[in-house]
Design an enzyme around this catalytic site. Sequence first.
Site, PDB file in Angstrom:
ATOM      1  N   THR A  33      -8.296  -2.323  -0.885  1.00  0.00           N
ATOM      2  CA  THR A  33      -7.531  -1.193  -1.406  1.00  0.00           C
ATOM      3  C   THR A  33      -6.457  -0.852  -0.378  1.00  0.00           C
ATOM      4  OG1 THR A  33      -7.737   1.039  -2.349  1.00  0.00           O
ATOM      5  CG2 THR A  33      -9.162   0.541  -0.481  1.00  0.00           C
ATOM      6  N   ASN A  34      -5.836   0.313  -0.475  1.00  0.00           N
ATOM      7  CA  ASN A  34      -4.828   0.721   0.505  1.00  0.00           C
ATOM      8  C   ASN A  34      -4.907   2.222   0.705  1.00  0.00           C
ATOM      9  OD1 ASN A  34      -2.839   2.110  -1.350  1.00  0.00           O
ATOM     10  ND2 ASN A  34      -2.926   0.084  -2.307  1.00  0.00           N
ATOM     11  N   HIS A  35      -4.067   2.752   1.592  1.00  0.00           N
ATOM     12  CA  HIS A  35      -4.189   4.151   2.003  1.00  0.00           C
ATOM     13  C   HIS A  35      -3.357   5.120   1.166  1.00  0.00           C
ATOM     14  CE1 HIS A  35      -6.907   3.669   5.273  1.00  0.00           C
ATOM     15  NE2 HIS A  35      -6.124   2.813   5.910  1.00  0.00           N
ATOM     16  N   SER A  36      -2.897   4.706  -0.013  1.00  0.00           N
ATOM     17  CA  SER A  36      -2.158   5.662  -0.851  1.00  0.00           C
ATOM     18  C   SER A  36      -3.010   6.905  -1.103  1.00  0.00           C
ATOM     19  CB  SER A  36      -1.810   5.001  -2.186  1.00  0.00           C
ATOM     20  OG  SER A  36      -1.335   5.983  -3.084  1.00  0.00           O
ATOM     21  N   ALA A 100       0.311   2.922  -5.825  1.00  0.00           N
ATOM     22  CA  ALA A 100       0.420   1.793  -4.893  1.00  0.00           C
ATOM     23  C   ALA A 100      -0.538   0.718  -5.391  1.00  0.00           C
ATOM     24  CB  ALA A 100       0.069   2.234  -3.478  1.00  0.00           C
TER      25      ALA A 100
END
Length: 226
Positions: A33-36, A100
């Site tokens: 995943t990502n930090h959005s 994102a």
Amino acid sequence: LTAFFSSKLLAGRKLLITAGPTFEAIDPVRGITNHSSGKMGFAIARAARAAGAEVTLVAGPVHLPTPRGVRRINVQSAQQMLDAVLQQVPGASVFIATAAVADWRPATQAAHKIKKDGTGEPPLLRFVENPDILATVAQLPQARSGALYCVGFAAESEDLLAQASAKRVRKGVPLLVGNIGPATFGQDDNALLLVDANGHRELPRASKRVLAQQLVAEIAARLPRH
Ligand code: CTP
Ligand code: CA
């Protein structure tokens, strides 16, 4: 802006917004995943609702409260986000892609937790590209005819105007909004660069709440009469 929101300029309009990251499973207990943070998309949903719109928010995994009066659909993966968006898009007059979306997902998802095999060799992960939700929606007949106004976002680490202009054309959308660095993930304020076919303008640094209201006003001003 106060006048704008009290005049409910988006009354009768249906807005569809994506927000947050996506989560792409590797196996039942892991994924990428990502930090959005989702904050910008949620702020836009709130502002659009305040301007009288009917708002549907398709959200990846974020722990943010749902803005009052907004319909929220929770998803995990990019494919689930695309499916939810395509289901909701009929009747919408604006689509705003703030999510994102993970560019890639693991090519396969293991049915069971991947275990260490004792050799010290890590598993090799292969990736495949995810569908481009914004570009897919922008190619729909109602978007091409102008009945559905599509807005993209971009976070670039260099040369924002050139990158945002190129991305606007590549995605086939009338408006592309660039996050003016430094990295804005998770922060409560931001500055935005709006790029459309006529040129560009900057919304100077402000809280995401205020920027969302300004952006909603900018979008409303670009919609065809109905
Ligand atoms: N987007 C999307 N689906 C994807 C990738 C991106 O809907 N699979 C949307 C984002 O929500 C954003 C816009 O497209 O509104 C631009 O996303 P960005 O990641 O900047 O563009 P990419 O085309 O993925 O290019 P890159 O990450 O390589 O710069
Ligand atoms: Ca990307």
